[in-house]
Design an enzyme around this catalytic site. Structure first.
Site, PDB file in Angstrom:
ATOM      1  N   ASP A  48     -28.168  14.152 -31.903  1.00 12.49           N
ATOM      2  CA  ASP A  48     -28.380  14.379 -33.335  1.00 12.49           C
ATOM      3  C   ASP A  48     -29.848  14.737 -33.574  1.00 12.49           C
ATOM      4  O   ASP A  48     -30.733  13.912 -33.378  1.00 12.49           O
ATOM      5  CB  ASP A  48     -28.032  13.115 -34.124  1.00 12.49           C
ATOM      6  N   TYR A  53     -37.046  17.253 -37.852  1.00 10.15           N
ATOM      7  CA  TYR A  53     -37.506  16.309 -36.821  1.00 10.15           C
ATOM      8  C   TYR A  53     -38.562  16.941 -35.898  1.00 10.15           C
ATOM      9  O   TYR A  53     -39.266  16.225 -35.179  1.00 10.15           O
ATOM     10  CB  TYR A  53     -36.347  15.783 -35.958  1.00 10.15           C
ATOM     11  N   LYS A  78     -29.621  19.904 -38.584  1.00  5.78           N
ATOM     12  CA  LYS A  78     -29.475  19.809 -40.045  1.00  5.78           C
ATOM     13  C   LYS A  78     -30.422  20.766 -40.753  1.00  5.78           C
ATOM     14  O   LYS A  78     -31.577  20.932 -40.348  1.00  5.78           O
ATOM     15  CB  LYS A  78     -29.769  18.379 -40.518  1.00  5.78           C
TER      16      LYS A  78
HETATM   17  N1  LIG Z   1     -29.394  12.189 -42.079  1.00  7.66           N
HETATM   18  C1  LIG Z   1     -30.447  11.450 -42.347  1.00  7.66           C
HETATM   19  O1  LIG Z   1     -31.030  11.508 -43.438  1.00  7.66           O
HETATM   20  C2  LIG Z   1     -30.961  10.504 -41.294  1.00  7.66           C
HETATM   21  C3  LIG Z   1     -31.892   9.508 -41.645  1.00  7.66           C
HETATM   22  C4  LIG Z   1     -32.305   8.615 -40.661  1.00  7.66           C
HETATM   23  C5  LIG Z   1     -31.803   8.739 -39.365  1.00  7.66           C
HETATM   24  N2  LIG Z   1     -30.934   9.736 -39.045  1.00  7.66           N
HETATM   25  C6  LIG Z   1     -30.414   9.908 -37.646  1.00  7.66           C
HETATM   26  O2  LIG Z   1     -29.907   8.654 -37.208  1.00  7.66           O
HETATM   27  C7  LIG Z   1     -30.580   8.262 -36.020  1.00  7.66           C
HETATM   28  C8  LIG Z   1     -30.656   6.754 -35.926  1.00  7.66           C
HETATM   29  O3  LIG Z   1     -31.342   6.212 -37.023  1.00  7.66           O
HETATM   30  P1  LIG Z   1     -32.846   5.670 -36.955  1.00  7.66           P
HETATM   31  O4  LIG Z   1     -33.592   6.371 -35.877  1.00  7.66           O
HETATM   32  O5  LIG Z   1     -33.368   5.763 -38.337  1.00  7.66           O
HETATM   33  O6  LIG Z   1     -32.694   4.135 -36.648  1.00  7.66           O
HETATM   34  P2  LIG Z   1     -31.954   3.183 -35.606  1.00  7.66           P
HETATM   35  O7  LIG Z   1     -31.266   3.964 -34.540  1.00  7.66           O
HETATM   36  O8  LIG Z   1     -31.191   2.214 -36.422  1.00  7.66           O
HETATM   37  O9  LIG Z   1     -33.159   2.375 -35.021  1.00  7.66           O
HETATM   38  C9  LIG Z   1     -34.118   2.898 -34.169  1.00  7.66           C
HETATM   39  C10 LIG Z   1     -35.098   1.784 -33.916  1.00  7.66           C
HETATM   40  O10 LIG Z   1     -34.424   0.702 -33.269  1.00  7.66           O
HETATM   41  C11 LIG Z   1     -35.031   0.442 -32.016  1.00  7.66           C
HETATM   42  N3  LIG Z   1     -33.945   0.125 -31.084  1.00  7.66           N
HETATM   43  C12 LIG Z   1     -33.155   0.984 -30.400  1.00  7.66           C
HETATM   44  N4  LIG Z   1     -32.254   0.327 -29.644  1.00  7.66           N
HETATM   45  C13 LIG Z   1     -32.462  -1.002 -29.864  1.00  7.66           C
HETATM   46  C14 LIG Z   1     -31.848  -2.171 -29.368  1.00  7.66           C
HETATM   47  N5  LIG Z   1     -30.843  -2.125 -28.497  1.00  7.66           N
HETATM   48  N6  LIG Z   1     -32.322  -3.370 -29.800  1.00  7.66           N
HETATM   49  C15 LIG Z   1     -33.340  -3.443 -30.681  1.00  7.66           C
HETATM   50  N7  LIG Z   1     -33.974  -2.353 -31.201  1.00  7.66           N
HETATM   51  C16 LIG Z   1     -33.530  -1.130 -30.784  1.00  7.66           C
HETATM   52  C17 LIG Z   1     -35.778   1.698 -31.648  1.00  7.66           C
HETATM   53  O11 LIG Z   1     -36.908   1.396 -30.883  1.00  7.66           O
HETATM   54  P3  LIG Z   1     -37.414   2.264 -29.601  1.00  7.66           P
HETATM   55  O12 LIG Z   1     -37.133   3.707 -29.890  1.00  7.66           O
HETATM   56  O13 LIG Z   1     -38.860   1.936 -29.557  1.00  7.66           O
HETATM   57  O14 LIG Z   1     -36.650   1.734 -28.426  1.00  7.66           O
HETATM   58  C18 LIG Z   1     -36.216   2.206 -33.025  1.00  7.66           C
HETATM   59  O15 LIG Z   1     -37.373   1.511 -33.469  1.00  7.66           O
HETATM   60  C19 LIG Z   1     -31.936   8.980 -36.145  1.00  7.66           C
HETATM   61  O16 LIG Z   1     -32.639   9.014 -34.928  1.00  7.66           O
HETATM   62  C20 LIG Z   1     -31.498  10.311 -36.666  1.00  7.66           C
HETATM   63  O17 LIG Z   1     -30.961  11.099 -35.593  1.00  7.66           O
HETATM   64  C21 LIG Z   1     -30.488  10.594 -40.003  1.00  7.66           C
END
Ligand SMILES: NC(=O)c1ccc[n+]([C@@H]2O[C@H](COP(=O)([O-])OP(=O)(O)OC[C@H]3O[C@@H](n4cnc5c(N)ncnc54)[C@H](OP(=O)(O)O)[C@@H]3O)[C@@H](O)[C@H]2O)c1
Length: 262
Positions: A48, A53, A78
C-alpha cells in the site's frame, strides 16, 4: 507463499486482494526500500503506497529486486484529490515511479475539498480502469453518504474504501454498510489506534501464544477486513505476517468487537 495461498477479498473483475498487506506511509528512502523488500521476502504480496508518501520509486524497485512476478504482487497507490484536472498525469507518474504498466488498485486518497469535484474525479478513475491502467478502483476516507453519491451518479461502486480501523474503532453498522454496497472495507493504522496493553487483547494473545499486535491483525482477517500494518523493523515485519497459524473463536471476536462498542 503465493498470492493464491493467502486469504483474499474478491473485487469486481475477479481481482483477488490479499487481506493482509504491507503499509508504507513514513517508510521512505533506503529504509522504505529495505522494509518493502523484507516484507516481500517474508511473504506479503500486497503493498500500500500513495503519491503523497513519496516512496513509489522505492516500492517499485523492491518489487523488481524481489524477483517476484508482477502478477504475484498486489499494488495499491492513491491519487491526492488536489490533483483534480491532472488525474491522468498523476497516474502516469505513479506508474512510471513504480515501474509497472498497471496498478491493482487506485484509490482517491480522501474526498475532494469541493463536493462538485467528486463525480468528475470518480469518472476519471472509472476511465483509467476501463483502459486497464488499473485493475480495480476505490476510495479512502469516504463516508457511506459520499460512497452512495458515487454509486447513484455513476452506477459504479468503489471496490474498496480504505478507512481508519481497529478494535477500538470497531463499528458494526459501518462495516455492514460497506458489505451491503459490495465495498470491501480496508482498515488503516491498526496499531496507532490500538492500546496493545489492553487486558482483553493481552488475555486473548496469551491464550494463542501470540502478541496483542498479532491478535489485532487476526481480528481484521477473521472479519474479512483488509489490514495493512506498517513497520520498518525486521522482527515486526515478520511477526505481523505470522498470523495464519491461529484463528479467533466467536467469543474472542465478540470480546474484541466490544472494545469499540463500549
Ligand atoms: N488512506 C489513508 O489516509 C491512510 C492513512 C494512514 C495510513 N494509511 C496506510 O495504512 C498503513 C498503516 O497505518 P499506519 O502506518 O498509520 O499505522 P500502523 O500500521 O497502525 O502503525 C505503524 C506503527 O506501529 C509500529 N509497529 C509495527 N508493528 C508493530 C508491532 N508488531 N508491535 C508494536 N508496534 C508496531 C511501527 O513501528 P516501526 O515501523 O518503527 O516498526 C509504526 O510506528 C500506512 O502505512 C499506510 O499505508 C493510509
Amino acid at each position: 507463499m503465493d498470492l493464491t495461498d493467502q486469504p483474499t477479498a474478491l473485487l469486481p473483475g475477479d481481482v483477488r486482494m490479499p487481506l493482509l498487506g504491507f503499509g508504507t506511509w513514513q517508510a521512505t528512502g533506503q529504509a522504505g526500500y529495505d522494509a518493502v523488500l523484507a516484507a516481500l521476502d517474508t511473504g506479503y504480496r500486497h503493498l500500500d503506497t500513495a503519491t503523497v508518501y513519496g516512496n513509489e520509486r522505492e516500492v517499485g524497485r523492491a518489487v523488481r529486486e524481489s524477483g517476484l512476478r508482477r502478477e504475484d504482487v498486489f499494488i495499491t497507490t492513491k491519487l491526492p484529490p488536489n490533483q483534480v484536472g491532472r488525474e491522468r498525469q498523476t497516474l502516469e507518474a505513479s506508474l512510471e515511479a513504480l515501474g509497472v504498466d498497471h496498478l491493482d488498485l487506485w484509490l482517491i486518497h480522501w474526498p475532494p475539498r469541493s463536493p462538485a469535484d467528486s463525480i468528475p474525479l470518480w469518472r476519471e478513475l472509472i476511465a483509467a480502469r476501463d483502459e486497464n491502467l488499473t485493475r480495480a478502483i476505490g476510495v479512502s476516507n469516504y463516508s457511506t453518504a459520499q460512497i452512495d453519491e458515487l454509486i447513484q451518479s455513476t452506477e459504479e461502486n468503489p471496490a474498496v474504501n480504505q478507512i481508519e480501523w481497529s478494535p477500538a474503532l470497531y463499528d458494526r453498522q459501518r462495516h455492514a454498510e460497506h458489505r451491503d454496497r459490495g465495498v470491501v472495507l480496508e482498515g488503516y493504522s491498526p496499531f496507532k489506534t490500538s492500546d496493545l496493553s489492553d487486558p482483553v487483547l493481552v488475555r486473548i494473545a496469551a491464550a494463542h501464544g501470540v502478541s496483542p499486535a498479532q491478535v489485532v491483525l487476526r481480528w481484521h482477517i477473521d472479519h474479512e477486513i483488509v489490514a495493512i500494518p506498517k513497520s520498518v523493523t525486521p522482527e515486526r515485519i515478520t511477526a505481523n505476517f505470522d498470523v495464519f497459524h491461529f484463528s479467533l473463536t466467536a467469543e474472542e471476536m465478540r470480546d474484541i468487537d466490544a472494545l469499540g462498542e463500549g
